[in-house]
Design a protein around this motif. Sequence first.
Motif, PDB file in Angstrom:
ATOM      1  N   PHE A 317      21.945  -9.716  17.364  1.00  0.00           N
ATOM      2  CA  PHE A 317      21.607 -11.065  16.952  1.00  0.00           C
ATOM      3  C   PHE A 317      22.760 -11.809  16.325  1.00  0.00           C
ATOM      4  CE2 PHE A 317      20.059 -14.033  13.718  1.00  0.00           C
ATOM      5  CZ  PHE A 317      19.546 -14.900  14.632  1.00  0.00           C
ATOM      6  N   ILE A 318      23.638 -11.202  15.697  1.00  0.00           N
ATOM      7  CA  ILE A 318      24.815 -11.808  14.999  1.00  0.00           C
ATOM      8  C   ILE A 318      25.707 -11.918  16.259  1.00  0.00           C
ATOM      9  CG2 ILE A 318      26.531 -11.069  13.289  1.00  0.00           C
ATOM     10  CD1 ILE A 318      24.680  -9.795  11.556  1.00  0.00           C
ATOM     11  N   LEU A 319      25.821 -10.996  17.310  1.00  0.00           N
ATOM     12  CA  LEU A 319      26.547 -11.306  18.143  1.00  0.00           C
ATOM     13  C   LEU A 319      26.219 -12.536  19.033  1.00  0.00           C
ATOM     14  CD1 LEU A 319      27.516  -7.697  19.506  1.00  0.00           C
ATOM     15  CD2 LEU A 319      29.259  -9.216  18.359  1.00  0.00           C
ATOM     16  N   MET A 581      15.154 -27.333   0.926  1.00  0.00           N
ATOM     17  CA  MET A 581      14.102 -26.186   0.712  1.00  0.00           C
ATOM     18  C   MET A 581      14.924 -24.813   0.728  1.00  0.00           C
ATOM     19  SD  MET A 581      11.011 -27.082   3.133  1.00  0.00           S
ATOM     20  CE  MET A 581      10.316 -25.638   3.263  1.00  0.00           C
ATOM     21  N   TYR A 582      15.746 -24.658   1.905  1.00  0.00           N
ATOM     22  CA  TYR A 582      16.322 -23.250   1.825  1.00  0.00           C
ATOM     23  C   TYR A 582      17.303 -23.409   0.620  1.00  0.00           C
ATOM     24  CZ  TYR A 582      14.219 -21.176   5.917  1.00  0.00           C
ATOM     25  OH  TYR A 582      13.295 -20.716   6.655  1.00  0.00           O
ATOM     26  N   GLY A 583      17.948 -24.399   0.242  1.00  0.00           N
ATOM     27  CA  GLY A 583      18.872 -24.479  -0.850  1.00  0.00           C
ATOM     28  C   GLY A 583      18.087 -24.009  -2.168  1.00  0.00           C
ATOM     29  N   VAL A 584      16.936 -24.449  -2.359  1.00  0.00           N
ATOM     30  CA  VAL A 584      16.204 -24.235  -3.527  1.00  0.00           C
ATOM     31  C   VAL A 584      15.896 -22.797  -3.489  1.00  0.00           C
ATOM     32  CG1 VAL A 584      13.946 -24.438  -4.746  1.00  0.00           C
ATOM     33  CG2 VAL A 584      15.317 -26.587  -3.777  1.00  0.00           C
ATOM     34  N   LEU A 585      15.310 -22.237  -2.195  1.00  0.00           N
ATOM     35  CA  LEU A 585      15.177 -20.817  -2.294  1.00  0.00           C
ATOM     36  C   LEU A 585      16.418 -19.880  -2.451  1.00  0.00           C
ATOM     37  CD1 LEU A 585      12.997 -20.494   0.723  1.00  0.00           C
ATOM     38  CD2 LEU A 585      12.335 -19.720  -1.426  1.00  0.00           C
ATOM     39  N   ARG A 636      27.656 -23.816   6.107  1.00  0.00           N
ATOM     40  CA  ARG A 636      28.493 -22.925   6.754  1.00  0.00           C
ATOM     41  C   ARG A 636      27.714 -21.853   7.694  1.00  0.00           C
ATOM     42  NH1 ARG A 636      32.442 -18.898   3.386  1.00  0.00           N
ATOM     43  NH2 ARG A 636      32.805 -17.531   5.015  1.00  0.00           N
ATOM     44  N   ILE A 637      26.576 -21.565   7.005  1.00  0.00           N
ATOM     45  CA  ILE A 637      25.798 -20.746   7.685  1.00  0.00           C
ATOM     46  C   ILE A 637      25.282 -21.177   9.141  1.00  0.00           C
ATOM     47  CG2 ILE A 637      23.464 -19.387   7.972  1.00  0.00           C
ATOM     48  CD1 ILE A 637      23.968 -19.063   4.910  1.00  0.00           C
ATOM     49  N   ALA A 638      24.755 -22.546   9.275  1.00  0.00           N
ATOM     50  CA  ALA A 638      24.407 -23.181  10.257  1.00  0.00           C
ATOM     51  C   ALA A 638      25.502 -23.347  11.384  1.00  0.00           C
ATOM     52  CB  ALA A 638      23.767 -24.660   9.920  1.00  0.00           C
ATOM     53  N   THR A 639      26.595 -23.580  10.982  1.00  0.00           N
ATOM     54  CA  THR A 639      27.763 -23.697  12.167  1.00  0.00           C
ATOM     55  C   THR A 639      28.133 -22.236  12.401  1.00  0.00           C
ATOM     56  OG1 THR A 639      29.321 -23.589  10.172  1.00  0.00           O
ATOM     57  CG2 THR A 639      28.614 -25.800  10.985  1.00  0.00           C
ATOM     58  N   GLY A 640      27.561 -21.267  11.697  1.00  0.00           N
ATOM     59  CA  GLY A 640      28.058 -19.750  12.422  1.00  0.00           C
ATOM     60  C   GLY A 640      29.253 -19.357  11.981  1.00  0.00           C
ATOM     61  N   ASP A 641      29.734 -19.776  10.553  1.00  0.00           N
ATOM     62  CA  ASP A 641      31.022 -19.249  10.263  1.00  0.00           C
ATOM     63  C   ASP A 641      31.003 -18.159   9.391  1.00  0.00           C
ATOM     64  OD1 ASP A 641      33.817 -19.264   9.618  1.00  0.00           O
ATOM     65  OD2 ASP A 641      33.450 -20.610   8.113  1.00  0.00           O
ATOM     66  N   ALA A 642      31.102 -16.876   9.784  1.00  0.00           N
ATOM     67  CA  ALA A 642      31.114 -15.815   9.124  1.00  0.00           C
ATOM     68  C   ALA A 642      29.708 -15.589   8.002  1.00  0.00           C
ATOM     69  CB  ALA A 642      32.291 -15.674   8.097  1.00  0.00           C
ATOM     70  N   TRP A 643      28.831 -16.081   8.654  1.00  0.00           N
ATOM     71  CA  TRP A 643      27.405 -16.020   7.650  1.00  0.00           C
ATOM     72  C   TRP A 643      26.993 -14.430   7.678  1.00  0.00           C
ATOM     73  CZ3 TRP A 643      22.562 -14.222   9.271  1.00  0.00           C
ATOM     74  CH2 TRP A 643      22.346 -14.142  10.866  1.00  0.00           C
ATOM     75  N   LEU A 779      17.813 -15.993   5.440  1.00  0.00           N
ATOM     76  CA  LEU A 779      18.952 -16.373   6.372  1.00  0.00           C
ATOM     77  C   LEU A 779      18.444 -16.388   7.786  1.00  0.00           C
ATOM     78  CD1 LEU A 779      21.926 -14.818   4.337  1.00  0.00           C
ATOM     79  CD2 LEU A 779      20.675 -16.978   4.052  1.00  0.00           C
ATOM     80  N   VAL A 780      18.062 -15.555   8.172  1.00  0.00           N
ATOM     81  CA  VAL A 780      17.927 -15.471   9.620  1.00  0.00           C
ATOM     82  C   VAL A 780      16.766 -16.556  10.176  1.00  0.00           C
ATOM     83  CG1 VAL A 780      16.603 -14.120  11.535  1.00  0.00           C
ATOM     84  CG2 VAL A 780      18.288 -12.582   9.898  1.00  0.00           C
ATOM     85  N   THR A 781      15.733 -16.704   9.329  1.00  0.00           N
ATOM     86  CA  THR A 781      14.876 -17.736   9.576  1.00  0.00           C
ATOM     87  C   THR A 781      15.491 -19.364   9.564  1.00  0.00           C
ATOM     88  OG1 THR A 781      14.107 -17.937   7.466  1.00  0.00           O
ATOM     89  CG2 THR A 781      12.751 -16.861   9.173  1.00  0.00           C
ATOM     90  N   PHE A 782      16.602 -19.128   8.629  1.00  0.00           N
ATOM     91  CA  PHE A 782      17.168 -20.443   8.505  1.00  0.00           C
ATOM     92  C   PHE A 782      18.159 -20.567   9.799  1.00  0.00           C
ATOM     93  CE2 PHE A 782      21.303 -22.846   7.402  1.00  0.00           C
ATOM     94  CZ  PHE A 782      20.596 -24.239   7.031  1.00  0.00           C
ATOM     95  N   VAL A 783      18.859 -19.516  10.179  1.00  0.00           N
ATOM     96  CA  VAL A 783      19.664 -19.903  11.477  1.00  0.00           C
ATOM     97  C   VAL A 783      18.805 -20.113  12.408  1.00  0.00           C
ATOM     98  CG1 VAL A 783      21.175 -18.094  12.881  1.00  0.00           C
ATOM     99  CG2 VAL A 783      21.522 -18.216  10.459  1.00  0.00           C
ATOM    100  N   LEU A 784      17.632 -19.623  12.560  1.00  0.00           N
ATOM    101  CA  LEU A 784      16.738 -19.928  13.943  1.00  0.00           C
ATOM    102  C   LEU A 784      16.278 -21.407  13.781  1.00  0.00           C
ATOM    103  CD1 LEU A 784      14.467 -16.649  14.139  1.00  0.00           C
ATOM    104  CD2 LEU A 784      16.153 -17.242  15.712  1.00  0.00           C
ATOM    105  N   MET A 785      15.865 -21.935  12.459  1.00  0.00           N
ATOM    106  CA  MET A 785      15.489 -23.292  12.313  1.00  0.00           C
ATOM    107  C   MET A 785      16.663 -24.160  12.551  1.00  0.00           C
ATOM    108  SD  MET A 785      12.155 -23.255  11.920  1.00  0.00           S
ATOM    109  CE  MET A 785      11.960 -24.949  11.275  1.00  0.00           C
TER     110      MET A 785
END
Length: 955
Positions: A317-319, A581-585, A636-643, A779-785
């Motif tokens: 998935f990370i690949l 929401m994910y920032g608060v989490l 940074r995670i949404a752009t896929g930079d070393a998340w 983090l995985v659900t955030f990347v998906l969303m």
Amino acid sequence: SIQSMDDGRTSGRRRSSDMSPSAKRRSLDIQKGGRNYSQGMTSPPVMIANKPRSTSYVAMKFIHDEEVRRREEEKKLHGEEEPPKAKVPRVGWCLPTDSAPSRMAKMVAEHKHFKNMILACIFISCVCLAVEAPSIGDGTLARALLDWADLVTSSIFILECVLKITGHTFVEYIMSKWNRLDFLIVTTSLADLIMSRALAGQDVDIQVFKVFRVFRIFRALRPLRIIARAKGLRVLVSTLLSAVRPVLNTTAIALAVFSVFGVLGMQLLSGKMKGCSDSSVYHRRDCVGFDVEGSPREWINADNNFDNMYRAVMSIFILATQDDWPIHMWAGVDATGKLTGPMQNHNLPMMLFYVVSIVLASYLVVNIFVGVFVDCYTLASGEMQAERMREKKAQKKLTNVQEVFDDPKDPWRMAIYKTVTASWFDFLIAFFIISNVVCMGMETYQPGERWFKFGEINNFFFSLVFGWECFGKLAALYPRRYFASNWNRFDFFIVSVTFLGILIDTSARIAARSAADGGAPSEPPNLMFLRIQRIFRIFRILRAVRIFKTAKGLYAIAVTMMSSMPALVNLLLMLMLLFFMYGVLGVMLFGHLCSAGDETRPGIEAVRCMLHPPETLLDPHANFINMGNALLTLFRIATGDAWGEILYACQVEVVGGFPRKVLDETWKHMVDLLQYDPRTLPPQDPEFLAADDDDAAIKIAMLSIRRWNHTAYGTEDHPAWPLTSDTARDWVALARMALPFCVTDQEMYELENANLAYCGEGIRCVETCGNPYFANFTLVTFVLMAAFILLQLVIAVLMEQLANQFGQDLSGRKKPQDLVTGCEELQKPVLARIARRWQYNAERFLNHNSAVRIMPAIQESENEENVSFTNHSRSPDTRYNFNGEGSGGTQSPMTQAMPDSSPSNQATGVEKAAHVTEVDKVGESDWQHTVESPGVESEMMMNAVHHHRDSGTTA
């Protein structure tokens, strides 16, 4: 009385031929009733004969009873039963919904001011969630304000829930999906309030404190209440919900592909991606002791590995997200064996496995999600557009009325008008715009004197050219017509700002030159003045935007961007809500994790993060210590930079279970530092220690921290703090060996009670461990969303708007609703432009005395519903819309807008039909030729208009 009724029935039979059908039916019913009486089915009514009009009264009552009885028999015959009386719903089995308290609660809950108050409370709650941070200690003013605001907002939310349940009953309230969400938030808030008030000021057990922290996680759901009160967001959420089923199918396909490649990776690389923390050590048996820096050697695993099925699927998935995939690929290529470390380029064919995995998992499977959401958004947008069209038809209001202007009549204005509206003038201005952009692109930092002069001359020249263009259009078109165009407004703004910048530049230069020549004293421009001057210079860059007006392709893209702004704004709001929401989490779940640099705090404040392994510390610019850092980290995670690195740092946990076991290497290192074995001391000695005790690990860590503090005390200014010497480094290494991976809540509690750790005034020292379950889910659900859903919806919106701009659907075909019936090559927007131009020219020639007229706009868009044209092949009163449907006698908006002042409008229908028949010959012969050759439109229009004038009909 009965005899008289029988006589009446007999006479009724004789007069049956003269009765109406309804009277016959009533007579038959009465006869049937009489037969029923004779058969003893029911007793005849008792009649009082001595009162006048009693016979007619009893007869009416008799007919009514028989009618009721007949209907009951028919219902029984057909199996119909009378519906039972509706029961009034009750709130809590005691309070009816039609009672005064229930009606009052419903009225208050649905009042406009109460809803506004709820919105204000939601906003205040979101602000409090954004301000919340682990660094706010108990007993501070900020903590008191946050607790008070949370109490007030939670109480109001609870009151809203109670009012709605009282007014609608709990069953009706819970049937709404948004009410279910509100109820979940209210119940968790109530549990949070009760536990926080009950546990305040008490010595709470660590496990209870963790449960209490879980209830606070549900606070992050409070911003979702905004969706129920925003129509655009509700539609977007409905689109996402409509895509759940196809997304689940796509997810099943993705999991199957990931599982296949995961199993293949396990067969190839399972257990082979490990190595020693000291890169100079190759074999596992040599990975003992300490490296050159004094850190203990460890046999560690790669971040992306295939040791088990879960790790294998997560690695694929990370690949698929292409997160640092070259690093992961070379780690697999360098893998050698289970007992040996990596060797450079050991297995180059392993690159094929990674490349195929990325191609199939990223380019194919992930892009399937894009197609699914594009399709779902297209269907949802079609439904939304149909709903908007129904609303417009229901309103029946003529909107977007455009103002049509005549050409100037003064000779000098007409000469300027012909110049500024000519096509060669537009190309000339486009040439100057491109030249200006090229000259601005040639500017450099600290240019020479000649280049500086050249830039000034360029600026004056191009400003003069654009200024003359602006003033020429103002003089030719008049201000009212000039400012009716958005492009002209934009040009005027750029020209005004440019001249204002030149004025400020010149004033500053004159003031500086006067002060340098020793002339009259003048105030040199201050710093703020220079900043304003620099801002005005920046506005010159906007001249490049004008190139969109001359290039049709760029203009179409710009129009697409502008037309898609409402949908993009809703997507942006949804994305911001998701980030919030994910920032608060993130702050609630991972705000306590240590970042690089936290171990350098002064004194014993450094102990908490000093014990954490340096390789698993979060990046100082990518952490969740507060809301600002959390939002930047999520971006940074949404752009896929070393998340993946952030994911691994957030899921560090203690390995090996509790109580911790003291390894032989740890005990040996401690004995070497102490130069004696604590087991040899008598049991009553305070420094006595046994390796098999349950608390041996924490005691070794406390002993190491005391010795470190004694060694490094007073050296906070040292650049290598807290490892100020070799002895201090050895004691810190021993503490990390005693408490590997991370420090738990219980261990931090013991260190804090022993005055060996401090986290700030009123701040309780918490664990440095993460949670693998929360980290993977969040983090995985955030990347998906964020990356696979909302950002792909942006593509769907732009694709749909671009297709609409060119009159096509997403597959490239022309839309059926845009095609004219019987002429598939001619689209409705083109026909709309032709009809609008003809009607406008006709009005200009027929009403040449009026300077300015208002005419209903014929929109040049896909939905042309109000445009109609005369069908010359049928009756003159039959007009057709663009769907090919006739509407006899219906006038077009242009005809309705024109006045009926001409005498020709008083003509009879026969005369009008004759005149229109004559005009039909002109229209039928010239229609196709006009569509193919727009250049002859003016001459044809003149002939048609003159023909209409001579025949006495309006255009």
